[in-house]
Design a protein around this motif. Sequence first.
Motif, short mmCIF file in Angstrom:
data_model
loop_
_atom_site.label_atom_id
_atom_site.label_comp_id
_atom_site.label_asym_id
_atom_site.label_seq_id
_atom_site.Cartn_x
_atom_site.Cartn_y
_atom_site.Cartn_z
N HIS A 1 -1.61 -4.55 -8.01
CA HIS A 1 -0.44 -4.80 -7.18
C HIS A 1 -0.34 -3.86 -5.98
N ILE A 2 -0.78 -2.60 -6.15
CA ILE A 2 -0.60 -1.60 -5.10
C ILE A 2 -1.95 -1.02 -4.69
N PHE A 3 -2.16 -0.96 -3.39
CA PHE A 3 -3.35 -0.35 -2.81
C PHE A 3 -2.99 1.11 -2.51
N VAL A 4 -3.50 2.05 -3.30
CA VAL A 4 -3.05 3.43 -3.25
C VAL A 4 -4.07 4.33 -2.57
N THR A 5 -3.60 5.13 -1.61
CA THR A 5 -4.41 6.21 -1.03
C THR A 5 -3.67 7.52 -1.30
N ARG A 6 -4.42 8.56 -1.65
CA ARG A 6 -3.79 9.82 -2.01
C ARG A 6 -4.54 10.99 -1.39
N VAL A 7 -3.76 11.93 -0.86
CA VAL A 7 -4.32 13.16 -0.31
C VAL A 7 -3.20 14.19 -0.33
N ALA A 8 -3.55 15.45 -0.57
CA ALA A 8 -2.53 16.50 -0.63
C ALA A 8 -1.68 16.50 0.63
N GLY A 9 -0.37 16.48 0.45
CA GLY A 9 0.54 16.47 1.59
C GLY A 9 0.74 15.11 2.22
N ASN A 10 0.19 14.05 1.61
CA ASN A 10 0.27 12.68 2.14
C ASN A 10 0.14 12.65 3.67
N VAL A 11 -0.96 13.26 4.16
CA VAL A 11 -1.17 13.37 5.60
C VAL A 11 -2.10 12.26 6.10
N ALA B 1 0.86 -1.18 0.00
CA ALA B 1 0.00 0.00 0.00
C ALA B 1 0.89 1.23 0.00
N VAL B 2 0.43 2.29 -0.64
CA VAL B 2 1.18 3.54 -0.68
C VAL B 2 0.26 4.70 -0.32
N LEU B 3 0.71 5.53 0.62
CA LEU B 3 0.06 6.81 0.88
C LEU B 3 0.91 7.87 0.23
N SER B 4 0.39 8.51 -0.80
CA SER B 4 1.14 9.54 -1.51
C SER B 4 0.35 10.84 -1.55
N CYS B 5 1.03 11.89 -1.99
CA CYS B 5 0.37 13.16 -2.22
C CYS B 5 -0.53 13.04 -3.45
N ALA B 6 -1.50 13.93 -3.55
CA ALA B 6 -2.42 13.92 -4.69
C ALA B 6 -1.80 14.54 -5.94
N ASP B 7 -0.58 15.03 -5.84
CA ASP B 7 0.11 15.70 -6.93
C ASP B 7 0.09 14.84 -8.20
N SER B 8 -0.28 15.47 -9.33
CA SER B 8 -0.40 14.73 -10.59
C SER B 8 0.93 14.25 -11.14
N ARG B 9 2.04 14.76 -10.59
CA ARG B 9 3.36 14.35 -11.04
C ARG B 9 3.87 13.11 -10.31
N THR C 1 -1.98 -6.61 2.56
CA THR C 1 -0.77 -5.92 2.13
C THR C 1 0.31 -6.05 3.19
N LYS C 2 1.55 -6.25 2.75
CA LYS C 2 2.66 -6.48 3.66
C LYS C 2 3.50 -5.24 3.91
N LEU C 3 3.31 -4.23 3.08
CA LEU C 3 4.10 -3.01 3.18
C LEU C 3 3.19 -1.80 3.04
N ILE C 4 3.43 -0.79 3.87
CA ILE C 4 2.78 0.51 3.70
C ILE C 4 3.89 1.54 3.54
N LEU C 5 3.92 2.18 2.38
CA LEU C 5 4.94 3.17 2.08
C LEU C 5 4.29 4.56 2.10
N VAL C 6 4.76 5.42 2.99
CA VAL C 6 4.29 6.80 3.05
C VAL C 6 5.29 7.63 2.25
N MET C 7 4.83 8.27 1.17
CA MET C 7 5.77 8.89 0.24
C MET C 7 5.52 10.38 0.03
N GLY C 8 6.47 11.19 0.49
CA GLY C 8 6.48 12.60 0.15
C GLY C 8 7.17 12.78 -1.19
N HIS C 9 7.17 14.01 -1.72
CA HIS C 9 7.80 14.20 -3.02
C HIS C 9 8.38 15.60 -3.16
#
Length: 238
Positions: A116-126, A95-103, A144-152
Amino acid sequence: MSDCKYGPDCQHAYPRRHFLQLSVGGAVMSWAAWIGAELIFPQRSLAQSVLSPDDALSEMMAGNKRFASGNMTSHEHDLAILKQNTIEKQEPFAAVLSCADSRVPVELVFDQSIGHIFVTRVAGNVITPEIIASLEYGAAVLGTKLILVMGHANCGAVKATIQGKEVPGQISALYPHIQPAVDRAGDNLEAATKANAKIQTALLAESSTVIKGLIAHGKVKVVASYYDIASGTVSLLS
């Protein structure tokens, strides 16, 4: 109507509203009850979830190397996976928590295919209650075995928090979530963004009783990371 009480042989899905009552908003359910997850959530999909947390992280980072080097392979498998495995179910291994940024196209960044990936998105990955609920579902129900919190890089939400200017609508509702990172790192955008990813990761690991229990038993790994838009590379944050 079956007399099934959601034991291991039950064919009925556990009621969604009951799951939400147990796990969202500061669950009161003890980890002892969760340790037998198969009893609560029978018939869990496991085809991709048999990876260990460390293996899941290795696969994600290997996929990012393929993306950054232009040697992606996921496009070769999308159609087959869609037809065979994802029409009736999903089997994400991470699973990935990422920013909502289109890039920040998460599946592309990690060269992963459909399902393959369970994605959650919100501005600022908060971290919010809704985000926690979604990631709990991914970990406890989908396996899911991994949760990746990703800033950019060049994150607009972090930049806006640093500037603290008046903004329209409810955009400023993001500021309180990100302000602790600005307080820690100052007005350096990259440093504040990385600090925010680490703070949100720690918050998720501590505030969710479900995920905290899974971490304690080695069933899930929660990791902070940072995506460099220019190079396409993801780095892990300690």
